[in-house]
Design an enzyme around this catalytic site. Structure first.
Site, PDB file in Angstrom:
ATOM      1  N   GLU A 196       3.462   9.099  -1.031  1.00  0.00           N
ATOM      2  CA  GLU A 196       2.067   9.047  -1.470  1.00  0.00           C
ATOM      3  C   GLU A 196       1.494  10.350  -2.036  1.00  0.00           C
ATOM      4  O   GLU A 196       1.030  10.397  -3.160  1.00  0.00           O
ATOM      5  CB  GLU A 196       1.206   8.590  -0.284  1.00  0.00           C
ATOM      6  CG  GLU A 196      -0.272   8.593  -0.593  1.00  0.00           C
ATOM      7  CD  GLU A 196      -1.113   8.143   0.599  1.00  0.00           C
ATOM      8  OE1 GLU A 196      -0.555   7.805   1.652  1.00  0.00           O
ATOM      9  OE2 GLU A 196      -2.350   8.115   0.431  1.00  0.00           O
ATOM     10  N   GLU A 204       0.863  -1.171   0.000  1.00  0.00           N
ATOM     11  CA  GLU A 204       0.000   0.000   0.000  1.00  0.00           C
ATOM     12  C   GLU A 204       0.905   1.228   0.000  1.00  0.00           C
ATOM     13  O   GLU A 204       1.787   1.368   0.843  1.00  0.00           O
ATOM     14  CB  GLU A 204      -0.891  -0.016   1.247  1.00  0.00           C
ATOM     15  CG  GLU A 204      -1.817   1.171   1.306  1.00  0.00           C
ATOM     16  CD  GLU A 204      -3.076   0.897   2.119  1.00  0.00           C
ATOM     17  OE1 GLU A 204      -3.405  -0.280   2.343  1.00  0.00           O
ATOM     18  OE2 GLU A 204      -3.718   1.879   2.524  1.00  0.00           O
ATOM     19  N   ARG A 205       0.671   2.110  -0.967  1.00  0.00           N
ATOM     20  CA  ARG A 205       1.490   3.322  -1.119  1.00  0.00           C
ATOM     21  C   ARG A 205       2.964   2.983  -1.312  1.00  0.00           C
ATOM     22  O   ARG A 205       3.842   3.695  -0.822  1.00  0.00           O
ATOM     23  CB  ARG A 205       1.317   4.269   0.053  1.00  0.00           C
ATOM     24  CG  ARG A 205      -0.122   4.488   0.475  1.00  0.00           C
ATOM     25  CD  ARG A 205      -1.009   4.889  -0.667  1.00  0.00           C
ATOM     26  NE  ARG A 205      -2.398   5.083  -0.253  1.00  0.00           N
ATOM     27  CZ  ARG A 205      -3.380   5.348  -1.107  1.00  0.00           C
ATOM     28  NH1 ARG A 205      -3.156   5.417  -2.401  1.00  0.00           N
ATOM     29  NH2 ARG A 205      -4.604   5.527  -0.679  1.00  0.00           N
ATOM     30  N   GLU A 250     -10.997   4.046   8.331  1.00  0.00           N
ATOM     31  CA  GLU A 250     -11.028   3.556   6.956  1.00  0.00           C
ATOM     32  C   GLU A 250     -11.405   2.083   6.880  1.00  0.00           C
ATOM     33  O   GLU A 250     -10.750   1.279   6.221  1.00  0.00           O
ATOM     34  CB  GLU A 250      -9.670   3.821   6.283  1.00  0.00           C
ATOM     35  CG  GLU A 250      -9.307   5.295   6.334  1.00  0.00           C
ATOM     36  CD  GLU A 250      -8.027   5.670   5.594  1.00  0.00           C
ATOM     37  OE1 GLU A 250      -7.136   4.818   5.481  1.00  0.00           O
ATOM     38  OE2 GLU A 250      -7.949   6.819   5.149  1.00  0.00           O
ATOM     39  N   ASP A 296      -3.507  14.049   6.880  1.00  0.00           N
ATOM     40  CA  ASP A 296      -2.936  12.837   6.294  1.00  0.00           C
ATOM     41  C   ASP A 296      -1.717  13.082   5.409  1.00  0.00           C
ATOM     42  O   ASP A 296      -1.836  13.072   4.193  1.00  0.00           O
ATOM     43  CB  ASP A 296      -4.014  12.131   5.467  1.00  0.00           C
ATOM     44  CG  ASP A 296      -3.603  10.719   5.077  1.00  0.00           C
ATOM     45  OD1 ASP A 296      -2.568  10.268   5.577  1.00  0.00           O
ATOM     46  OD2 ASP A 296      -4.327  10.092   4.293  1.00  0.00           O
ATOM     47  N   GLU A 313       4.517   9.830  13.725  1.00  0.00           N
ATOM     48  CA  GLU A 313       4.582   9.002  12.512  1.00  0.00           C
ATOM     49  C   GLU A 313       4.691   9.916  11.296  1.00  0.00           C
ATOM     50  O   GLU A 313       3.884  10.822  11.129  1.00  0.00           O
ATOM     51  CB  GLU A 313       3.315   8.137  12.409  1.00  0.00           C
ATOM     52  CG  GLU A 313       3.225   7.318  11.123  1.00  0.00           C
ATOM     53  CD  GLU A 313       1.920   6.499  11.019  1.00  0.00           C
ATOM     54  OE1 GLU A 313       1.576   5.774  11.969  1.00  0.00           O
ATOM     55  OE2 GLU A 313       1.251   6.603   9.987  1.00  0.00           O
ATOM     56  N   HIS A 355      -4.968  18.180   0.371  1.00  0.00           N
ATOM     57  CA  HIS A 355      -5.814  17.067  -0.060  1.00  0.00           C
ATOM     58  C   HIS A 355      -6.580  17.370  -1.357  1.00  0.00           C
ATOM     59  O   HIS A 355      -7.779  17.120  -1.450  1.00  0.00           O
ATOM     60  CB  HIS A 355      -6.808  16.706   1.047  1.00  0.00           C
ATOM     61  CG  HIS A 355      -6.951  15.217   1.221  1.00  0.00           C
ATOM     62  ND1 HIS A 355      -7.371  14.397   0.202  1.00  0.00           N
ATOM     63  CD2 HIS A 355      -6.722  14.403   2.278  1.00  0.00           C
ATOM     64  CE1 HIS A 355      -7.393  13.146   0.637  1.00  0.00           C
ATOM     65  NE2 HIS A 355      -6.991  13.116   1.888  1.00  0.00           N
ATOM     66  N   LYS A 415      -4.184  -0.114  13.711  1.00  0.00           N
ATOM     67  CA  LYS A 415      -5.036   0.894  13.082  1.00  0.00           C
ATOM     68  C   LYS A 415      -6.472   0.466  13.366  1.00  0.00           C
ATOM     69  O   LYS A 415      -6.946  -0.528  12.803  1.00  0.00           O
ATOM     70  CB  LYS A 415      -4.762   0.933  11.582  1.00  0.00           C
ATOM     71  CG  LYS A 415      -5.746   1.784  10.772  1.00  0.00           C
ATOM     72  CD  LYS A 415      -5.348   1.810   9.295  1.00  0.00           C
ATOM     73  CE  LYS A 415      -6.324   2.625   8.456  1.00  0.00           C
ATOM     74  NZ  LYS A 415      -5.890   2.783   7.065  1.00  0.00           N
ATOM     75  N   LYS A 450       0.206  10.865  13.255  1.00  0.00           N
ATOM     76  CA  LYS A 450       0.845  11.435  12.062  1.00  0.00           C
ATOM     77  C   LYS A 450       1.249  12.872  12.354  1.00  0.00           C
ATOM     78  O   LYS A 450       0.675  13.516  13.241  1.00  0.00           O
ATOM     79  CB  LYS A 450      -0.121  11.399  10.882  1.00  0.00           C
ATOM     80  CG  LYS A 450      -0.467   9.982  10.427  1.00  0.00           C
ATOM     81  CD  LYS A 450      -1.257   9.981   9.132  1.00  0.00           C
ATOM     82  CE  LYS A 450      -1.589   8.536   8.747  1.00  0.00           C
ATOM     83  NZ  LYS A 450      -2.250   8.408   7.445  1.00  0.00           N
TER      84      LYS A 450
HETATM   85  C1  BDP Z   1      -3.487   7.261   4.044  1.00  0.00           C
HETATM   86  C2  BDP Z   1      -3.361   6.289   2.925  1.00  0.00           C
HETATM   87  C3  BDP Z   1      -3.968   4.970   3.220  1.00  0.00           C
HETATM   88  C4  BDP Z   1      -3.476   4.484   4.567  1.00  0.00           C
HETATM   89  C5  BDP Z   1      -3.813   5.505   5.609  1.00  0.00           C
HETATM   90  C6  BDP Z   1      -3.285   5.151   6.988  1.00  0.00           C
HETATM   91  O1  BDP Z   1      -3.961   6.856   1.779  1.00  0.00           O
HETATM   92  O2  BDP Z   1      -3.595   4.099   2.205  1.00  0.00           O
HETATM   93  O3  BDP Z   1      -3.997   3.260   4.886  1.00  0.00           O
HETATM   94  O4  BDP Z   1      -3.197   6.706   5.272  1.00  0.00           O
HETATM   95  O5  BDP Z   1      -2.330   5.775   7.417  1.00  0.00           O
HETATM   96  O6  BDP Z   1      -2.510   8.237   3.828  1.00  0.00           O
HETATM   97  O7  BDP Z   1      -3.806   4.255   7.643  1.00  0.00           O
END
Ligand code: BDP
Length: 716
Positions: free
Chosen positions: A409, A183-184, A307, A381, A403, A537, A303, A376
């Protein structure tokens, strides 16, 4: 003649690995090519022989690294000796393994378990260099530091260096899925070849561990935060144990991303409710099972409730209830839980930037000692620029890790040159004012602000199975600067960029100076051509590649760029002051006051916190609209300058790496134009203002940009 042949044979042997894969970036910054003739006279006398004290795999790794490094740099093998017989002997070890090093115990005492000392001294009548630590891993870190001095051509004749890490957990989070996709990830597939483990362990794992250890990284989460429960099954525990065994000599511990609903998915339970005794027993048994296979296992990254990931909210429990169950299971083994603050929900109408704080800050003090909250850098994000996350400084009774994203990304994926050192530095030095002036993020995460016992910082890795590891040569610098800053957040990102450029390319100042300037300007260029003045964003849907400020049709409001920029006839920007979402109230009063005041707020955050009229007068005297256009063009111009700088570097770089970066910078310049044109075309439909004099109209109309589509972008 015989002597000459022998020397030639040695030289050939030393060069062989380099020639086999001529300058393809695989060596990273551990590029030990023979130095220029003129410098040899300075370094050879200091490194005439190696005297390792100790037998452990870590001491062996340190010895091997010095043999390889010095052998390569000085173009001759370093004899390993068992006593000090000559000047220039390098003694490595600990107080326990070496009587000589025991005499340095007083200096070593202050350095903790991972620190190192490098000192020039006289022993048994000879000039020697001692590389020492309290433990073997300190010795390995010292060996890398010593090589770095030589790689960057610093003097090593009269050394007295001590260094120890300011943070305990220096961790890379791999967002690697168990099927090999990342992912990313923009550097190919995962380097973990799970299917062949444990019987075949790719030698590349050792080179990865060397690279991490060389910058002090001591922890690795091996799987994606969007976790698959299978990582917790015996099959993967056995494989991870084999990986942990490869990493152990390099001081690296393995961690797992744990899926909160694993008790249901792989445990056969009906619930994952953290207050259910069967769930608690399941996590305990799971932790015991993992530690049986991996005695130095580090812990879990989670996590939750974000999402689509499951979490304690699903059972009407708090995040603390959720984290504490895992923490209790790990505690007997000294494992930790890194509970992510990246929590937001479609059902919550509150400003997304406020949700994590709302959810977690009231729980301050309710988490177990072995839980940290991992936030983060910003509240949304990993944008090219965000203000700091308001959680920093707001949870004095909870350990907090920072983080950051190392993978790019939102900053142009693999090809753009965005050196992230300045971003990390900007965040670390930001003052939270939590305990008055000077309460920086760095002091929060190193424990000095609130005395937290667990300290650390995480970076989302940019490593994949591409030959050059990170998708581009300059992306390697982001991995490098992350490690160096986590070891010591007080270092400057410019110094680190210089170190990296010297080690990765050449020490020639005609290369180093312009390239470091180019790197230092690169992140701001991305901010300017993508999201200037606090915008955020605005990327295209899902894959985040390219502009999509017009997108407004996605299911969740906060997935749409229009949610963030809020452009209308009156102006642009998200009002987060008390007249709007009041997100500013989550910061310390001094900070909130500055953010609330449109005249006092730094312009780089203006549109993050204010909805501003198009005609608003900026500090430059221009209107907001004109200023936006000027910033877009400045960003584009910076990419042109970068490409032109690089063109001039041709004489100093090998053909392969030169050509690749040349192409990549050309791509970035093209993309910068695309971003600039698309956003101007779109925002002009609201501002209805002409472009300032001297600034060209977009190359195409808005419909053209809206129609651009990339269905298969990597990493998504
Ligand atoms: C976002 C990404 C996603 C990640 C999410 C995360 O787009 O793919 O899963 O962060 O940090 O930046 O959990």
């Amino acid at each position: 003649m015989k002597q000459l042949l022998k020397s030639l044979a040695i030289l050939a042997a030393l060069l062989a690995p380099a020639l086999a894969h001529a300058e393809d970036g695989y060596e990273l910054w551990l590029r030990y090519h023979p130095m220029e003739q003129a410098a040899l006279a300075q370094y050879r006398p200091v490194a005439a022989a190696l005297l390792p004290r100790g037998e452990s795999p870590t001491i062996k790794a340190a010895t091997a690294e010095l043999e390889r490094g010095l052998g390569g740099l000085l173009a001759r093998p370093e004899p390993v000796v068992s006593t000090i017989k000559s000047d220039g002997t390098i003694v490595i070890g600990t107080p326990a393994s070496s009587p000589l090093i025991r005499t340095l115990s007083a200096s070593l005492a202050k350095l903790g378990p991972e620190g190192y000392l490098i000192r020039s001294l006289t022993a048994e009548g000879h000039k020697v260099t001692v590389i020492a630590g309290n433990s073997d891993i300190g010795v390995l870190y010292g060996a890398f530091a010593f090589l770095r001095l030589i790689q960057t051509r610093q003097s090593v004749g009269n050394l007295d260096i001590v260094s120890s890490p300011k943070l305990q957990v220096r961790i890379l989070d791999h967002w690697d899925n168990l099927n090999g996709t990342i992912e990313r990830g923009y550097a190919g597939f995962s380097i973990w070849d799970w299917h062949k483990m444990p019987d075949y362990m790719d030698p590349r794992y050792i080179d990865y561990a060397r690279a991490d250890a060389s910058i002090g990284i001591n922890a690795v989460v091996v799987n994606n935060v969007g976790a698959q429960a299978e990582i917790l099954t015996p099959l993967y525990i056995e494989r991870a144990a084999a990986l942990a065994a490869v990493f152990r000599p390099y001081g690296i511990r393995i961690y797992f991303s744990a899926r909160f609903s694993a008790p249901i998915e792989i445990g056969g339970l009906k619930t994952a409710d953290p207050l259910d005794p069967a769930v608690q027993a399941w996590w305990k048994a799971k932790a015991d099972e993992i530690y049986k296979a991996i005695p130095d296992f580090g812990g879990f990254l989670v996590k939750a409730n974000s999402e689509g990931q499951p979490g304690p909210q699903d059972y009407h429990r708090t995040q603390a209830d959720g984290a504490n169950v895992l923490a209790d299971a790990l505690a007997p083994h000294h494992g930790i839980v890194m509970w992510r603050a990246f929590i937001y929900s479609a059902e919550n109408p509150e400003d997304r930037a406020k949700q994590a704080y709302d959810e977690l800050v009231p729980l301050d003090g309710k988490f177990r000692d072995n839980v940290i909250i991992q936030a983060k850098n910003g509240p949304i994000d990993f944008q090219p620029r965000e203000p700091i996350h308001p959680i920093f400084g707001a949870m004095p009774h909870t350990g907090v890790f920072l983080e950051v994203q190392i993978t790019k990304e939102y900053l142009g994926l693999a090809t753009s040159l965005a050196y992230l050192g300045p971003l990390y530095e900007e965040v670390l030095r930001t003052d939270t004012y939590a305990k008055g002036p000077g309460s920086t993020v760095a002091k929060l995460i190193d424990g000095s602000l609130f005395g937290s016992k667990l300290t650390g910082m995480a970076g989302v890795a940019n490593v994949g199975d591409d030959r050059n590891w990170s998708g581009s040569e300059f992306n390697q610098a982001n991995w490098y600067v992350f490690g160096r800053l986590v070891w010591d957040p007080a270092l400057s990102s410019r110094t680190i960029a210089e170190e990296w450029a010297r080690m990765t390319f050449t020490n020639d100042p005609r290369f180093v100076n312009p390239v470091v300037d180019m790197m230092m300007a690169s992140r701001e260029a991305v901010v300017d051509y993508m999201t200037p003045l606090g915008l955020a964003h605005l990327m295209a849907t899902g894959h985040h590649y390219g502009p999509g400020p017009w997108v407004s049709n996605l299911e969740r409001p906060e997935w749409n760029p229009v949610y963030y920029h809020r452009a209308d006839a009156a102006g642009i920007g998200f009002d987060r002051t008390p007249t709007g979402s009041d997100a500013t109230a989550q910061y310390a009063p001094q900070v909130a006051a500055q953010f609330n005041d449109i005249n006092a707020i730094p312009e780089k955050f203006l549109l993050w916190f204010h909805h501003v009229p198009w005609g608003y007068k900026m500090k430059s005297g221009r209107t907001l609209w004109d200023e936006m256009v000027v910033r877009y063009d400045e960003g584009v111009a910076a990419t042109t300058r970068a490409r032109e700088t690089w063109e001039k570097m041709k004489p100093y770089v090998d053909a392969q790496r030169f050509a690749e970066e040349e192409a990549f910078l050309t791509i970035e310049e093209k993309e910068a134009h695309w971003w600039r044109d698309a956003e101007i075309a779109y925002f002009q439909t609201f501002s209805k203002m002409p472009l300032p004099a001297g600034h060209a109209a977009p190359a195409h109309d808005l419909e053209y940009y809206k129609a651009i589509d990339f269905p298969f972008v990597p990493g998504h």
